[in-house]
Design a protein around this motif. Structure first.
Motif, PDB file in Angstrom:
ATOM      1  N   ALA A 226      57.101  33.418  34.321  1.00  0.00           N
ATOM      2  CA  ALA A 226      55.984  34.274  33.931  1.00  0.00           C
ATOM      3  C   ALA A 226      55.006  34.384  35.089  1.00  0.00           C
ATOM      4  CB  ALA A 226      55.289  33.708  32.696  1.00  0.00           C
ATOM      5  N   LEU A 227      54.590  35.615  35.392  1.00  0.00           N
ATOM      6  CA  LEU A 227      53.654  35.817  36.499  1.00  0.00           C
ATOM      7  C   LEU A 227      52.253  35.327  36.161  1.00  0.00           C
ATOM      8  CD1 LEU A 227      55.004  39.244  37.676  1.00  0.00           C
ATOM      9  CD2 LEU A 227      54.481  37.379  39.239  1.00  0.00           C
TER      10      LEU A 227
ATOM     11  N   THR B  27      54.802  46.132  49.604  1.00  0.00           N
ATOM     12  CA  THR B  27      53.830  45.663  50.587  1.00  0.00           C
ATOM     13  C   THR B  27      53.694  46.606  51.779  1.00  0.00           C
ATOM     14  OG1 THR B  27      55.535  44.345  51.707  1.00  0.00           O
ATOM     15  CG2 THR B  27      54.245  43.248  49.985  1.00  0.00           C
ATOM     16  N   SER B  28      54.609  47.595  51.888  1.00  0.00           N
ATOM     17  CA  SER B  28      54.581  48.456  53.073  1.00  0.00           C
ATOM     18  C   SER B  28      54.546  49.943  52.759  1.00  0.00           C
ATOM     19  CB  SER B  28      55.812  48.174  53.950  1.00  0.00           C
ATOM     20  OG  SER B  28      57.007  48.389  53.226  1.00  0.00           O
TER      21      SER B  28
ATOM     22  N   CYS C 116      56.215  51.636  41.446  1.00  0.00           N
ATOM     23  CA  CYS C 116      56.361  50.345  40.791  1.00  0.00           C
ATOM     24  C   CYS C 116      55.303  50.165  39.708  1.00  0.00           C
ATOM     25  CB  CYS C 116      56.261  49.228  41.829  1.00  0.00           C
ATOM     26  SG  CYS C 116      56.564  47.570  41.189  1.00  0.00           S
ATOM     27  N   HIS C 117      54.072  50.498  40.054  1.00  0.00           N
ATOM     28  CA  HIS C 117      52.966  50.383  39.100  1.00  0.00           C
ATOM     29  C   HIS C 117      53.197  51.298  37.896  1.00  0.00           C
ATOM     30  CE1 HIS C 117      48.325  49.763  38.722  1.00  0.00           C
ATOM     31  NE2 HIS C 117      48.998  49.296  37.703  1.00  0.00           N
TER      32      HIS C 117
ATOM     33  N   GLN D 152      52.047  38.087  44.274  1.00  0.00           N
ATOM     34  CA  GLN D 152      50.653  38.283  43.899  1.00  0.00           C
ATOM     35  C   GLN D 152      50.354  39.740  43.527  1.00  0.00           C
ATOM     36  OE1 GLN D 152      48.636  35.954  43.265  1.00  0.00           O
ATOM     37  NE2 GLN D 152      49.669  34.208  44.180  1.00  0.00           N
ATOM     38  N   ILE D 153      50.945  40.684  44.251  1.00  0.00           N
ATOM     39  CA  ILE D 153      50.723  42.100  43.931  1.00  0.00           C
ATOM     40  C   ILE D 153      51.253  42.424  42.538  1.00  0.00           C
ATOM     41  CG2 ILE D 153      51.419  44.458  44.525  1.00  0.00           C
ATOM     42  CD1 ILE D 153      51.332  43.623  47.465  1.00  0.00           C
ATOM     43  N   LEU D 154      52.456  41.939  42.229  1.00  0.00           N
ATOM     44  CA  LEU D 154      53.049  42.197  40.909  1.00  0.00           C
ATOM     45  C   LEU D 154      52.236  41.519  39.806  1.00  0.00           C
ATOM     46  CD1 LEU D 154      56.710  41.830  42.054  1.00  0.00           C
ATOM     47  CD2 LEU D 154      55.803  43.842  40.893  1.00  0.00           C
ATOM     48  N   LYS D 155      51.682  40.370  40.099  1.00  0.00           N
ATOM     49  CA  LYS D 155      50.825  39.691  39.131  1.00  0.00           C
ATOM     50  C   LYS D 155      49.584  40.525  38.846  1.00  0.00           C
ATOM     51  CE  LYS D 155      48.421  35.301  38.346  1.00  0.00           C
ATOM     52  NZ  LYS D 155      48.168  33.931  38.895  1.00  0.00           N
ATOM     53  N   GLN D 156      48.997  41.094  39.904  1.00  0.00           N
ATOM     54  CA  GLN D 156      47.814  41.938  39.737  1.00  0.00           C
ATOM     55  C   GLN D 156      48.131  43.213  38.967  1.00  0.00           C
ATOM     56  OE1 GLN D 156      46.392  42.537  43.742  1.00  0.00           O
ATOM     57  NE2 GLN D 156      45.981  40.352  44.066  1.00  0.00           N
TER      58      GLN D 156
END
Length: 397
Positions: free
Chosen positions: A164-165, A325-326, A334-335, A360-364
């Motif tokens: 779980a994120l 990330t790029s 993705c979002h 971290q990005i996916l968690k956010q």
């Protein structure tokens, strides 16, 4: 590492070619050669008993460009890793990657020119895999050996955890099948899943994977939190009315509950007749199994299937995760995919997470679960028992 990685670099720019070959040969265990023409590279590969383990391919070349070469690699049955290199924008690179996947090629990376030594070093370290790359003679034997290999139970499972994120809690594992071939070594699914489908053995292979998962899962019964085991299922298996009944009987006979298992369905194969899959996926759900759409973003009718099939879970393909990330476009896609799935009441698993930044990005973004090398590489059931014990309080990135 025990054996070297043979690399073929194809680039019509002689300066870039020599630079790449030189940097690759500085890496331990790497043996690189170069070719300035895609056509000559094909002639070289046709004349060899074994193919290179990895091909670095410049997309923009005269005479035969990278796209034509990708189609030729498919015809050759190339099963090594492909690295796409170009000075073009990311959209061209992404198109080349999607063509490669459609041709059943494994894309290890997309690299923009100029390529740095540190980038190559990280890539080669990541790409070294404990799988055999069968030569042509061995590949020809696989079709003949598959039926007897199923009888001898030469297939075994490795497992990769899903966490779980939000809090790092371990939610389950995915069972990934391997073939321990007596002559060709350990083979990944890329070498035999399509073959099993073509020969009509995919149901028998899936049953064996399930039997292995049921046996191995006894190592993890002392869990206190909700925990599931995911098993990949071919869309062709869903065409068989007897498939679900057999799986349900097998699980109950071994003393488990269907709710302990999730069937992951890859939507890479488009079926003309959707009646049987629709009916059987509904019955899978009514029997208590979980249902997951695997490799979301690589099929042709994902939105319809997300709407029409009773999925509990959606697994974002690693091509989305790798680019967040790029690439601003990939980040937005993705979002949007996460938001769409969650609006439909479907939890989201991001596959192929390889860095803390991606995690971290996916968690956010509010993604539910994570899976990938950053968390844990696939491992045997015994090793997974130790990993689960060490992370009983959760995975801390």
């Amino acid at each position: 590492m025990d054996t070297g990685i043979e690399v073929l670099v194809i680039d019509d720019d002689i300066v870039t070619l020599k630079l790449l070959v030189g940097m690759l040969n500085r890496l331990e265990g790497c043996m690189a050669t170069g070719c300035t023409s895609a056509r000559r590279a094909l002639e070289r590969m046709n004349g060899q008993e074994t193919s290179p383990d990895m091909v670095f391919l410049d997309i923009n070349m005269p005479e035969m460009d990278g796209f034509s070469f990708i189609r030729k690699l498919e015809e050759l049955g190339f099963n090594g890793a492909l690295v796409l290199v170009s000075g073009h924008d990311q959209k061209i690179m992404r198109t080349a990657e999607e063509l490669s996947k459609a041709c059943h090629l494994r894309v290890a990376a997309r690299l923009e020119k100029p390529v740095s030594f540190s980038t190559l070093q990280a890539l080669m370290e990541e790409t070294r895999r404990p799988f055999a790359h069968p030569d042509r003679h061995c590949r020809d034997e696989l079709a003949k050996d598959l039926p007897s290999a199923l009888q001898r139970r030469e297939f075994f499972n490795v497992y990769q955890p899903k966490v779980a994120l939000t809090n790092g809690a371990v939610a389950g594992v995915e069972a990934l099948v391997r073939w321990r071939h007596p002559r060709c070594g350990i083979l990944s699914p890329d070498h035999f899943i399509t073959l099993a489908e073509q020969q009509g053995h995919i149901d028998a292979l899936t049953r064996l994977v399930m039997e292995n998962a049921l046996h191995d899962s006894r190592l993890w019964l002392e869990k206190s939190q909700p925990f599931s085991v995911s098993v990949n299922v071919s869309m062709l298996s869903l065409m068989s009315p007897d498939f679900m009944n057999g799986m349900c009987t097998l699980v109950l006979e071994r003393g488990f509950s269907p709710s302990d298992f999730i069937f992951e369905v890859t939507e890479g194969r488009v079926l003309e007749d959707t009646r049987a899959p629709l009916e059987i996926t509904a019955r899978i759900k009514m029997a208590g199994f979980g249902l997951s759409m695997d490799d979301f973003g690589t099929g042709y009718s994902n939105m319809n299937r997300l709407r029409d099939y009773p999925f509990d879970e959606l697994k974002l393909d690693r091509s989305f995760v790798t680019g967040i990330t790029s690439s601003p476009t990939t980040l937005k896609m993705c979002h949007a995919s996460i938001a769409l799935a969650q609006a439909c009441g479907i939890r989201v698993v991001a596959e192929g997470i390889e860095s803390r930044d991606e995690f971290q990005i996916l968690k956010q973004m509010g993604c539910d679960y994570a899976q990938g090398y950053f968390i844990c590489r696939p491992m045997t059931a015994e090793a997974m028992k130790l990993w689960l014990s060490a992370h009983r309080f959760g995975f801390a990135p």
